[in-house]
Design an enzyme around this catalytic site. Sequence first.
Site, PDB file in Angstrom:
ATOM      1  N   GLY A 171       2.852   2.040  13.276  1.00  0.00           N
ATOM      2  CA  GLY A 171       3.234   0.858  13.965  1.00  0.00           C
ATOM      3  C   GLY A 171       2.330  -0.461  13.704  1.00  0.00           C
ATOM      4  O   GLY A 171       1.261  -0.309  12.919  1.00  0.00           O
ATOM      5  N   GLY A 172       2.541  -1.317  14.699  1.00  0.00           N
ATOM      6  CA  GLY A 172       1.688  -2.630  14.686  1.00  0.00           C
ATOM      7  C   GLY A 172       0.251  -2.276  14.715  1.00  0.00           C
ATOM      8  O   GLY A 172      -0.725  -3.202  14.431  1.00  0.00           O
ATOM      9  N   ALA A 407     -10.318 -13.626 -18.597  1.00  0.00           N
ATOM     10  CA  ALA A 407     -10.961 -12.570 -18.079  1.00  0.00           C
ATOM     11  C   ALA A 407     -12.494 -12.921 -18.353  1.00  0.00           C
ATOM     12  O   ALA A 407     -13.392 -12.452 -17.313  1.00  0.00           O
ATOM     13  CB  ALA A 407     -10.969 -11.108 -18.529  1.00  0.00           C
TER      14      ALA A 407
END
Length: 519
Positions: A171-172, A407
């Site tokens: 969850g959080g 790059a």
Amino acid sequence: MSNQDKLNNLIALRSKAKIGGGEKRIEAQHAKGKYTARERVELLLDEGSFEEYDMFKEHRCTNFGMEKQTFLGDGVVVGSGSIDGRLVFVSAQDFTVIGGSLSETMSQKICKIMDMAMKAGAPVIGINDSGGARIQEGIQSLAGYSEIFQRNIMSSGVIPQISAIMGPCAGGAVYSPALTDFIFMTEQNSYMFLTGPKVVKTVTGETISTDDLGGAYMHNTKSGVAQFMAPDEKECLAMIRKLISYIPQNNLEEPVRTAFTDPIDRNCDLLNDIIPESAKKAYDMQEVIACVVDDGDFLEVHKGFAKNIIVGFAKIGGMPVGVVANQPMYLGGVLDIEASRKGARFVRFCDAFNIPLVTLVDVPGFLPGSTQEYGGVISHGAKLLFAYGEATVPKVTVTLRKSYGGAHIVMSSKQLRGDVNYAWPTAEIAVMGAEGAVEVLYAKEIAAQETDEAKAAKYDEKKQEYNDLFANPYQAAKYGFIDDVIEPRNTRFRVFRALQRLQTKRVTNPLRKHCNIPL
Ligand code: HXC
């Protein structure tokens, strides 16, 4: 109560606090192959250095009869201690107490040591093993998480923050580790996800195991959420100790230099022969790193993720450095979305904490294709570009072979304030590789040849012409974009000397509220 009784009472209370949720739950924890919170802290810190705070703090919830379920210290062990004699602050969630679920009280304990760490300017390490927000407390528990998150945010770039996931983190709750600098996971028993397999099944119909959804392997190889995976908890805690050895206490300090025995002028003959004659053949950049750094000792970060770029910590002449290197063994060392994200985050960590950057370049360019473009490679590539460009720490770059196009610029080029840029004689610094260039410049001329043989001969001729002109480091050296072309076997010494001379480097960026890196 006599003084002796009071003392005995203290001893009894301490013993009670130390067993957390009780012997049975400790046994259950061990049966899962997990250590308890206190055992983890002991393993992490120097022996006898742990100073525990808030051992007698209890939760105050009375919902659902919770007043009958109180534990001294509640579900987290917090305090300070040392790692190799250096101060750190630690919190370790105690799964034996109500599944380590986070109460308001626990949040206060964690916030207390986070505040102390900020005041002292010392790293903070959080060990996670929790069922998430304590459901019986409702919104107070959520507020508790928010208080922690806010401190994670304010501490970012000021003190190093490290998370270890040694149980559930769902969850959080995942957002506190996600806001820290490094996440360690253990191969077993460690998982992180926003919603577990049951919710996934209900909402999307997908059937997936806990490990596949949020296990250590997944986060270390696919999502890139975690930077380190350890075979077990002991090894995990040892790895955290090792990481601490490379990083300073806070953003105002330099990393700790240590004595070294590996001769700084040790030549590494292997490097003179490591680049294959054929441009299409790969070699292992890990071998180059091992030759250049002290004792070949390299703590690789994000080892299993975006293997086309290597990042990690090492020492050169006892000086901690952050190494960033393209890996020709994977996707030819090309930069793509994941490699850019991985590199950018590492470069920014090093810059925030005054760790010099050593960049080893062999990059054919950015990976072309719709998958990359749809995924936003432009923004992700810009992250790495931005990170190098804003970094003010000493930046020493060595170009080994290819360095093409965008790059080339991204990988700590001179124009991104690269301090010392070396190249090996095998370097090819150009807008693009010969094949692509010839196809763009001479497509019509080649097509105009009458036979296939003539077309192939023209193609080879033009390719040779291009290679003669550009497949070398001297064009770049001519313009001063490369400071010197060095003999590969001397790389360790040359990089060391460059770093030595950059120790007093002073560069600052313009004052601003904060930059707006393309997140
Ligand atoms: C209260 C909890 C709890 C929780 C576990 N426990 N999680 N109590 N709040 N969140 C308790 C259990 O009731 C149990 O108590 C004891 O801890 C051990 O848990 P078990 O389930 O027996 O352990 P295990 O089988 O190992 O399973 C662990 C688990 C499971 C997978 C973590 O407990 C679980 O699914 N918990 C709920 C996870 C969850 O949904 N949390 C809320 C997420 S939302 P007893 O006394 O019976 O032994 C969230 C929001 C945060 O966290 C938002 C922040 C912004």
